[in-house]
Scaffold this motif. Structure first.
Motif, PDB file in Angstrom:
ATOM      1  N   VAL A  63      -1.156   3.577  -0.745  1.00  0.00           N
ATOM      2  CA  VAL A  63      -2.437   2.812   0.813  1.00  0.00           C
ATOM      3  C   VAL A  63      -2.453   2.709   1.817  1.00  0.00           C
ATOM      4  O   VAL A  63      -3.276   3.219   2.263  1.00  0.00           O
ATOM      5  CB  VAL A  63      -1.305   1.342   0.485  1.00  0.00           C
ATOM      6  N   VAL A  64      -1.438   4.101   2.728  1.00  0.00           N
ATOM      7  CA  VAL A  64      -2.055   4.709   3.715  1.00  0.00           C
ATOM      8  C   VAL A  64      -3.387   5.115   3.596  1.00  0.00           C
ATOM      9  O   VAL A  64      -4.344   5.245   4.182  1.00  0.00           O
ATOM     10  CB  VAL A  64      -0.903   5.124   4.470  1.00  0.00           C
ATOM     11  N   GLU A  70      -9.047  -6.166   3.079  1.00  0.00           N
ATOM     12  CA  GLU A  70      -8.367  -6.812   1.601  1.00  0.00           C
ATOM     13  C   GLU A  70      -7.049  -6.193   1.264  1.00  0.00           C
ATOM     14  O   GLU A  70      -5.792  -6.410   0.879  1.00  0.00           O
ATOM     15  CB  GLU A  70      -8.959  -6.082   0.598  1.00  0.00           C
ATOM     16  N   LEU A  71      -6.729  -4.809   2.133  1.00  0.00           N
ATOM     17  CA  LEU A  71      -5.572  -4.214   2.403  1.00  0.00           C
ATOM     18  C   LEU A  71      -4.422  -4.666   3.178  1.00  0.00           C
ATOM     19  O   LEU A  71      -3.407  -3.958   3.081  1.00  0.00           O
ATOM     20  CB  LEU A  71      -5.590  -2.438   3.029  1.00  0.00           C
ATOM     21  N   TYR A  72      -4.897  -5.541   4.193  1.00  0.00           N
ATOM     22  CA  TYR A  72      -3.335  -5.875   4.770  1.00  0.00           C
ATOM     23  C   TYR A  72      -2.878  -7.384   3.698  1.00  0.00           C
ATOM     24  O   TYR A  72      -3.694  -8.410   3.021  1.00  0.00           O
ATOM     25  CB  TYR A  72      -4.843  -6.618   5.842  1.00  0.00           C
ATOM     26  N   GLY A  81       2.877  -3.492  -2.020  1.00  0.00           N
ATOM     27  CA  GLY A  81       0.729  -3.078  -2.578  1.00  0.00           C
ATOM     28  C   GLY A  81       0.379  -3.712  -1.094  1.00  0.00           C
ATOM     29  O   GLY A  81      -1.151  -3.280  -1.085  1.00  0.00           O
ATOM     30  N   LEU A  82       0.718  -3.962   0.428  1.00  0.00           N
ATOM     31  CA  LEU A  82       0.104  -4.537   0.952  1.00  0.00           C
ATOM     32  C   LEU A  82       0.847  -4.385   2.841  1.00  0.00           C
ATOM     33  O   LEU A  82       1.322  -4.742   2.864  1.00  0.00           O
ATOM     34  CB  LEU A  82      -0.559  -6.087   1.025  1.00  0.00           C
ATOM     35  N   HIS A 112       7.686   2.106   5.202  1.00  0.00           N
ATOM     36  CA  HIS A 112       7.704   2.720   6.268  1.00  0.00           C
ATOM     37  C   HIS A 112       6.829   3.897   6.254  1.00  0.00           C
ATOM     38  O   HIS A 112       6.906   5.030   5.921  1.00  0.00           O
ATOM     39  CB  HIS A 112       8.152   2.722   7.235  1.00  0.00           C
ATOM     40  N   ALA A 113       5.388   4.059   6.608  1.00  0.00           N
ATOM     41  CA  ALA A 113       4.857   4.620   7.295  1.00  0.00           C
ATOM     42  C   ALA A 113       4.286   5.252   8.638  1.00  0.00           C
ATOM     43  O   ALA A 113       3.870   4.134   9.172  1.00  0.00           O
ATOM     44  CB  ALA A 113       3.151   5.396   6.411  1.00  0.00           C
TER      45      ALA A 113
END
Length: 142
Positions: free
Chosen positions: A10-11, A28-30, A122-123, A91-92
């Motif tokens: 995802v990152v 869309e990723l949030y 996934g978000l 976490h990233a």
């Protein structure tokens, strides 16, 4: 425990979408509700020269954030260098340097940053940015 592989995917997808400049695809990723904060002096929020620097909370806010950054910078003079991505479960932390030019003043600036993201289902549910706010403020100062 969240998958490190999912978080990294995802990152990396987010960073690619930011690089492409497609604000709607970035958003869309949030998650519908996200914890979004920028490390900026509290009394400086809402400055007209830097409207993207404020707390956010929705997917639509995410699109607006990246749209406002694009509107206030010279795209041909922008560059972001990613130095390291550290993953710990959900976490990233992304470390790097932003190089931008303020459209209003023509002043270039560099800002080192750390971006703390949390990925759930996934978000992205957390987006906290720590950057050199003084460099940004100076570039946009009249």
């Amino acid at each position: 425990m969240p998958s490190v592989t999912t978080t990294r995917a995802v990152v990396e997808d987010l960073l690619g979408r930011i690089g492409s400049g497609d604000h709607e695809r970035i958003a869309e990723l949030y998650a519908d509700d996200a914890d979004w904060k920028l490390d900026w002096p509290q009394d400086e929020h809402g400055r007209t020269a830097t409207p993207w620097i404020r707390h956010r909370s929705t997917r639509a806010d995410a699109a607006a954030h990246f749209r406002e950054i694009a509107e206030h910078h010279v795209p041909e003079q922008a560059d972001t260098r990613i130095e390291r991505i550290v993953i710990d479960g959900a976490h990233a932390v992304v470390f790097g340097e932003i190089r931008q030019t303020a459209r209003a003043t023509g002043r270039p600036y560099r800002s080192r940053f750390a971006l703390h993201l949390t990925v759930e289902h996934g978000l992205i549910t957390r987006h906290h940015v720590y950057e050199d706010s003084l460099a940004v403020a100076k570039a946009f100062a009249p």
